[in-house]
Design a protein around this motif. Structure first.
Motif, PDB file in Angstrom:
ATOM      1  N   PRO A  71       0.657  -1.209   0.023  1.00  0.00           N
ATOM      2  CA  PRO A  71       0.040   0.049   0.116  1.00  0.00           C
ATOM      3  C   PRO A  71       0.885   1.384   0.027  1.00  0.00           C
ATOM      4  CG  PRO A  71      -0.845  -1.479   1.542  1.00  0.00           C
ATOM      5  CD  PRO A  71       0.429  -2.094   1.305  1.00  0.00           C
ATOM      6  N   GLU A  72       1.897   1.188   0.799  1.00  0.00           N
ATOM      7  CA  GLU A  72       2.574   2.418   0.771  1.00  0.00           C
ATOM      8  C   GLU A  72       3.365   2.563  -0.401  1.00  0.00           C
ATOM      9  OE1 GLU A  72       2.059   1.129   4.754  1.00  0.00           O
ATOM     10  OE2 GLU A  72       2.747  -0.068   3.013  1.00  0.00           O
ATOM     11  N   GLU A  73       3.938   1.613  -1.333  1.00  0.00           N
ATOM     12  CA  GLU A  73       4.693   2.005  -2.644  1.00  0.00           C
ATOM     13  C   GLU A  73       3.332   2.311  -3.629  1.00  0.00           C
ATOM     14  OE1 GLU A  73       7.433   2.441  -5.223  1.00  0.00           O
ATOM     15  OE2 GLU A  73       7.786   1.938  -3.211  1.00  0.00           O
ATOM     16  N   THR A 119       3.726   5.943  -5.718  1.00  0.00           N
ATOM     17  CA  THR A 119       3.443   5.957  -7.073  1.00  0.00           C
ATOM     18  C   THR A 119       2.186   6.839  -7.466  1.00  0.00           C
ATOM     19  OG1 THR A 119       4.719   3.920  -7.359  1.00  0.00           O
ATOM     20  CG2 THR A 119       3.392   4.701  -9.076  1.00  0.00           C
ATOM     21  N   LEU A 120       0.947   6.560  -6.874  1.00  0.00           N
ATOM     22  CA  LEU A 120      -0.437   7.265  -7.332  1.00  0.00           C
ATOM     23  C   LEU A 120       0.030   8.667  -6.921  1.00  0.00           C
ATOM     24  CD1 LEU A 120      -3.216   7.045  -8.230  1.00  0.00           C
ATOM     25  CD2 LEU A 120      -3.569   6.865  -5.608  1.00  0.00           C
ATOM     26  N   CYS A 121       0.543   9.082  -5.979  1.00  0.00           N
ATOM     27  CA  CYS A 121       0.676  10.679  -5.488  1.00  0.00           C
ATOM     28  C   CYS A 121       1.542  11.206  -6.676  1.00  0.00           C
ATOM     29  CB  CYS A 121       1.230  10.763  -4.216  1.00  0.00           C
ATOM     30  SG  CYS A 121      -0.123  10.334  -3.038  1.00  0.00           S
ATOM     31  N   GLN A 122       2.831  10.391  -6.982  1.00  0.00           N
ATOM     32  CA  GLN A 122       3.691  11.031  -7.907  1.00  0.00           C
ATOM     33  C   GLN A 122       3.069  11.178  -9.450  1.00  0.00           C
ATOM     34  OE1 GLN A 122       7.089   8.461  -8.390  1.00  0.00           O
ATOM     35  NE2 GLN A 122       8.287  10.033  -9.553  1.00  0.00           N
ATOM     36  N   GLU A 123       2.387  10.037  -9.593  1.00  0.00           N
ATOM     37  CA  GLU A 123       1.637  10.180 -11.128  1.00  0.00           C
ATOM     38  C   GLU A 123       0.402  11.308 -11.099  1.00  0.00           C
ATOM     39  OE1 GLU A 123       0.181   6.399 -12.132  1.00  0.00           O
ATOM     40  OE2 GLU A 123       2.075   5.608 -12.451  1.00  0.00           O
ATOM     41  N   LEU A 124      -0.201  11.464 -10.126  1.00  0.00           N
ATOM     42  CA  LEU A 124      -1.416  12.541  -9.925  1.00  0.00           C
ATOM     43  C   LEU A 124      -0.849  14.052  -9.429  1.00  0.00           C
ATOM     44  CD1 LEU A 124      -3.861  10.566  -8.239  1.00  0.00           C
ATOM     45  CD2 LEU A 124      -3.500  10.978 -10.865  1.00  0.00           C
ATOM     46  N   GLY A 125       0.586  14.188  -9.062  1.00  0.00           N
ATOM     47  CA  GLY A 125       1.107  15.224  -8.534  1.00  0.00           C
ATOM     48  C   GLY A 125       0.608  15.640  -7.293  1.00  0.00           C
ATOM     49  N   LEU A 126       0.088  14.791  -6.279  1.00  0.00           N
ATOM     50  CA  LEU A 126      -0.345  14.943  -4.785  1.00  0.00           C
ATOM     51  C   LEU A 126       0.706  15.277  -4.164  1.00  0.00           C
ATOM     52  CD1 LEU A 126      -3.277  12.699  -4.890  1.00  0.00           C
ATOM     53  CD2 LEU A 126      -3.432  15.285  -5.253  1.00  0.00           C
ATOM     54  N   GLY A 127       0.468  15.920  -2.785  1.00  0.00           N
ATOM     55  CA  GLY A 127       1.781  16.129  -2.053  1.00  0.00           C
ATOM     56  C   GLY A 127       1.745  15.191  -1.205  1.00  0.00           C
ATOM     57  N   GLY A 128       3.172  14.929  -0.498  1.00  0.00           N
ATOM     58  CA  GLY A 128       3.197  13.754   0.495  1.00  0.00           C
ATOM     59  C   GLY A 128       2.297  13.529   1.534  1.00  0.00           C
ATOM     60  N   GLU A 129       1.400  14.360   1.870  1.00  0.00           N
ATOM     61  CA  GLU A 129       0.345  14.351   2.942  1.00  0.00           C
ATOM     62  C   GLU A 129      -0.717  13.189   2.530  1.00  0.00           C
ATOM     63  OE1 GLU A 129       0.011  17.450   1.410  1.00  0.00           O
ATOM     64  OE2 GLU A 129       1.698  18.174   2.451  1.00  0.00           O
ATOM     65  N   PHE A 130      -0.724  13.153   1.007  1.00  0.00           N
ATOM     66  CA  PHE A 130      -1.643  12.079   0.654  1.00  0.00           C
ATOM     67  C   PHE A 130      -1.334  10.594   0.732  1.00  0.00           C
ATOM     68  CE2 PHE A 130      -3.994  15.716  -1.407  1.00  0.00           C
ATOM     69  CZ  PHE A 130      -5.201  14.939  -1.470  1.00  0.00           C
ATOM     70  N   ILE A 131       0.242  10.421   0.727  1.00  0.00           N
ATOM     71  CA  ILE A 131       0.689   9.148   0.799  1.00  0.00           C
ATOM     72  C   ILE A 131       0.415   8.295   2.059  1.00  0.00           C
ATOM     73  CG2 ILE A 131       2.864   7.922   0.803  1.00  0.00           C
ATOM     74  CD1 ILE A 131       4.181  10.163  -0.747  1.00  0.00           C
ATOM     75  N   SER A 132       0.421   9.019   3.323  1.00  0.00           N
ATOM     76  CA  SER A 132       0.031   8.244   4.364  1.00  0.00           C
ATOM     77  C   SER A 132      -1.510   7.931   4.507  1.00  0.00           C
ATOM     78  CB  SER A 132       0.710   8.906   5.620  1.00  0.00           C
ATOM     79  OG  SER A 132       0.075  10.239   5.579  1.00  0.00           O
ATOM     80  N   ALA A 133      -2.108   9.067   4.179  1.00  0.00           N
ATOM     81  CA  ALA A 133      -3.718   8.850   4.104  1.00  0.00           C
ATOM     82  C   ALA A 133      -4.095   7.683   3.071  1.00  0.00           C
ATOM     83  CB  ALA A 133      -4.469  10.375   3.765  1.00  0.00           C
ATOM     84  N   ILE A 134      -3.523   7.751   1.931  1.00  0.00           N
ATOM     85  CA  ILE A 134      -4.056   6.652   0.992  1.00  0.00           C
ATOM     86  C   ILE A 134      -3.443   5.214   1.394  1.00  0.00           C
ATOM     87  CG2 ILE A 134      -3.573   5.685  -1.160  1.00  0.00           C
ATOM     88  CD1 ILE A 134      -3.277   8.708  -2.441  1.00  0.00           C
ATOM     89  N   SER A 135      -2.414   5.172   2.142  1.00  0.00           N
ATOM     90  CA  SER A 135      -1.855   3.779   2.386  1.00  0.00           C
ATOM     91  C   SER A 135      -2.732   3.400   3.618  1.00  0.00           C
ATOM     92  CB  SER A 135      -0.273   3.917   2.686  1.00  0.00           C
ATOM     93  OG  SER A 135       0.195   4.791   3.543  1.00  0.00           O
ATOM     94  N   TYR A 136      -2.949   4.342   4.298  1.00  0.00           N
ATOM     95  CA  TYR A 136      -3.896   3.816   5.862  1.00  0.00           C
ATOM     96  C   TYR A 136      -5.239   3.632   5.107  1.00  0.00           C
ATOM     97  CZ  TYR A 136      -6.554   4.517  10.011  1.00  0.00           C
ATOM     98  OH  TYR A 136      -7.143   4.465  10.978  1.00  0.00           O
ATOM     99  N   SER A 137      -5.794   4.439   4.168  1.00  0.00           N
ATOM    100  CA  SER A 137      -7.089   3.845   3.961  1.00  0.00           C
ATOM    101  C   SER A 137      -7.125   2.317   3.253  1.00  0.00           C
ATOM    102  CB  SER A 137      -7.701   4.751   2.620  1.00  0.00           C
ATOM    103  OG  SER A 137      -8.921   4.455   2.162  1.00  0.00           O
ATOM    104  N   ILE A 138      -5.852   1.998   2.340  1.00  0.00           N
ATOM    105  CA  ILE A 138      -5.836   0.985   1.921  1.00  0.00           C
ATOM    106  C   ILE A 138      -5.637  -0.291   2.806  1.00  0.00           C
ATOM    107  CG2 ILE A 138      -4.288  -0.595   0.231  1.00  0.00           C
ATOM    108  CD1 ILE A 138      -3.664   2.033  -1.543  1.00  0.00           C
TER     109      ILE A 138
END
Length: 144
Positions: free
Chosen positions: A53-55, A59-78
């Protein structure tokens, strides 16, 4: 002691997945950071130990141009949804749904990420609506 029990339970649940292959589940993201809202859904093979989930979030945040705050929120949700799917699969005798066709036909927009930049009022309304919907779903689940 409680943490050890949870870790042991997770290991026992994931061992059941190794026996079978290709257990795909649908993961739904609805993540808000600041006034930016990300909505997406995708399939995830819970039987593949290489899926991270973290990787995926990086990758998703990098491709969508989202900030680093989204990384932990996305991996937590997954991770939360994966835990729920694994527990559900462990305690049910019904087989998981199988994917009948690998290609999507119709309503393809729901399988693509959507990013919205909302005003404070729009964000408050969206969160309020989601909370209301979550309470309604819990009531429906408790009735059954």
């Amino acid at each position: 002691n409680i943490i050890r029990t949870q870790v042991d339970g997770y290991d026992a649940d994931t061992k059941a997945l190794v026996e079978n292959s290709d257990h795909r589940v649908i993961i739904k993201l609805n993540v808000h950071v600041g006034n930016t809202s990300l909505v997406d859904q995708f399939e995830w093979d819970i039987s593949c130990p290489q899926n991270s989930p973290e990787e995926f979030a990086r990758t998703l945040c990098q491709e969508l141009g989202l900030g680093g705050e989204f990384i932990s929120a996305i991996s937590y949700s997954i991770r939360g949804q994966l835990g729920w799917h694994i527990k559900t699969m462990t305690f049910t005798e019904a087989p998981l749904k199988t994917i009948e066709t690998p290609l999507r036909t119709g309503n393809l927009d729901k399988w693509a990420p959507s990013i919205e930049n909302l005003t404070d009022q729009e964000m408050e309304k969206k969160i309020r609506d989601q909370d209301r919907n979550a309470r309604r779903m819990r009531r429906l689940a408790n009735m059954n």
